[in-house]
Design an enzyme around this catalytic site. Structure first.
Site, mmCIF file in Angstrom:
data_model
loop_
_atom_site.group_PDB
_atom_site.id
_atom_site.type_symbol
_atom_site.label_atom_id
_atom_site.label_comp_id
_atom_site.label_asym_id
_atom_site.label_seq_id
_atom_site.Cartn_x
_atom_site.Cartn_y
_atom_site.Cartn_z
ATOM 1 N N HIS A 241 -10.869 8.024 -2.093
ATOM 2 C CA HIS A 241 -9.778 7.965 -3.066
ATOM 3 C C HIS A 241 -9.105 6.590 -3.069
ATOM 4 O O HIS A 241 -8.725 6.082 -4.137
ATOM 5 C CB HIS A 241 -8.729 9.064 -2.851
ATOM 6 C CG HIS A 241 -7.747 9.081 -3.970
ATOM 7 N ND1 HIS A 241 -8.015 9.694 -5.180
ATOM 8 C CD2 HIS A 241 -6.548 8.459 -4.122
ATOM 9 C CE1 HIS A 241 -7.014 9.464 -6.009
ATOM 10 N NE2 HIS A 241 -6.104 8.722 -5.390
ATOM 11 N N HIS A 268 -1.650 0.133 -4.346
ATOM 12 C CA HIS A 268 -1.348 -0.454 -5.657
ATOM 13 C C HIS A 268 -0.591 -1.782 -5.566
ATOM 14 O O HIS A 268 -0.914 -2.739 -6.265
ATOM 15 C CB HIS A 268 -0.535 0.531 -6.495
ATOM 16 C CG HIS A 268 -1.195 1.862 -6.636
ATOM 17 N ND1 HIS A 268 -2.470 2.014 -7.131
ATOM 18 C CD2 HIS A 268 -0.775 3.108 -6.318
ATOM 19 C CE1 HIS A 268 -2.785 3.286 -7.124
ATOM 20 N NE2 HIS A 268 -1.780 3.970 -6.643
#
Ligand SMILES: [Zn+2]
Length: 287
Positions: A241, A268
């Protein structure tokens, strides 16, 4: 270097679901788009105009805490875009309009698999235009704490992600190498779900985040024990993931990458800093 054709969708396809942070229901429709459009979001509940497109480019990023949020000049936002962007990247789709009714992309099952299914249902259309490329010319890296992300020159686009789970998961560590082909993406990466720790979830709920989180869309560990009774989809689902997120984030360079991405515990915010660093000097890249 082999130049590949740009691709878009043949038909429009839709889904509806809940946003993982907002807890609000939103609907999502993928439409085909002309060559050089890129992947653009459109807040269909606020506008139907092409000038209100929210481009999936790092210049549109307004927040990277917990998820990636994009916005246009008018302040129309699209939140938690990363799994949709990963699905388009993994399926090799260059151009599409993502019409969103609501502020946050539905989390669906926490992976990119439902979006890949939508893309397969829509069908893929070849466009008679070469794909836009960005070539990494020299190594660029960023780091924060025990997290690191880098892009280095390579003949092809490929990724390596390492995830050290730390004390909370017996110091387990996984590394996953990935060369994006559609089959490899669909079979090994797309269905890897978002994961988290119950202890963090309690803090996030208190901060008004993760309102849509459930065991139906998140792999959750409590005191090192998996809470999802259905088990993991892969023994190393977490690192897969993390790689899926990196793939979606790197799509924000707006072009196909010729180079290798290496991430260690990166997320991120660090991916965003890495892309900013790459674009900060023309010695780092060429188009
Ligand atoms: Zn994710």
């Amino acid at each position: 270097m082999l130049l590949t054709s740009q691709k878009t969708l043949k038909n429009s396809v839709s889904c509806t679901g809940v946003g993982v942070h907002s807890g609000q229901t939103a609907s999502l429709t993928f439409h085909g788009a002309p060559a050089h459009t890129g992947i653009v979001f459109l807040r269909g509940d606020l506008s139907t105009k092409t000038e209100d497109f929210i481009s999936s480019h790092i210049h549109s990023v307004v927040d990277t805490a917990f998820c990636t949020t994009l916005a246009n000049k008018r302040g129309h936002k699209a939140r938690t875009v990363e799994h949709v962007l990963a699905a388009f990247k993994g399926c090799g789709i260059d151009n599409a309009i993502v019409e969103l009714h609501g502020e946050e992309v539905p989390i669906m099952d926490g992976s990119a698999a439902p979006f890949v299914e939508m893309i397969e249902r829509a069908g893929v259309l070849l466009q008679d235009t070469p794909t836009a490329m960005i070539k990494i010319k020299r190594p660029v890296s960023v780091a924060f704490g025990d997290s690191k992300a880098m892009l280095i020159p390579d003949e092809t686009f490929n990724l390596q992600m390492t995830f050290n789970a730390g004390r909370r998961l017996n110091n387990l560590s996984w590394t996953f190498d990935f060369s994006p082909t559609f089959d490899h993406f669909r079979d090994h990466i797309a269905s890897a779900r978002t994961f988290g720790f119950y202890e963090d979830a309690e803090k996030m709920w208190a901060a008004g985040l993760a309102k849509g989180t459930s065991l139906d869309n998140t792999v959750v560990f409590q005191d090192g024990i998996l809470m999802n009774t259905s088990g993991l989809r892969f023994q190393d689902e977490m690192v897969r993931h993390k790689l899926l997120d990196a793939l979606g984030d790197l799509a924000l360079l707006g072009r196909s990458i010729q180079g290798k991405f290496i991430g260690v515990n990166s997320g991120h915010t660090l991916h965003y800093k890495l892309m900013q660093e790459v674009l900060s000097s023309e010695d780092n890249y060429s188009f």
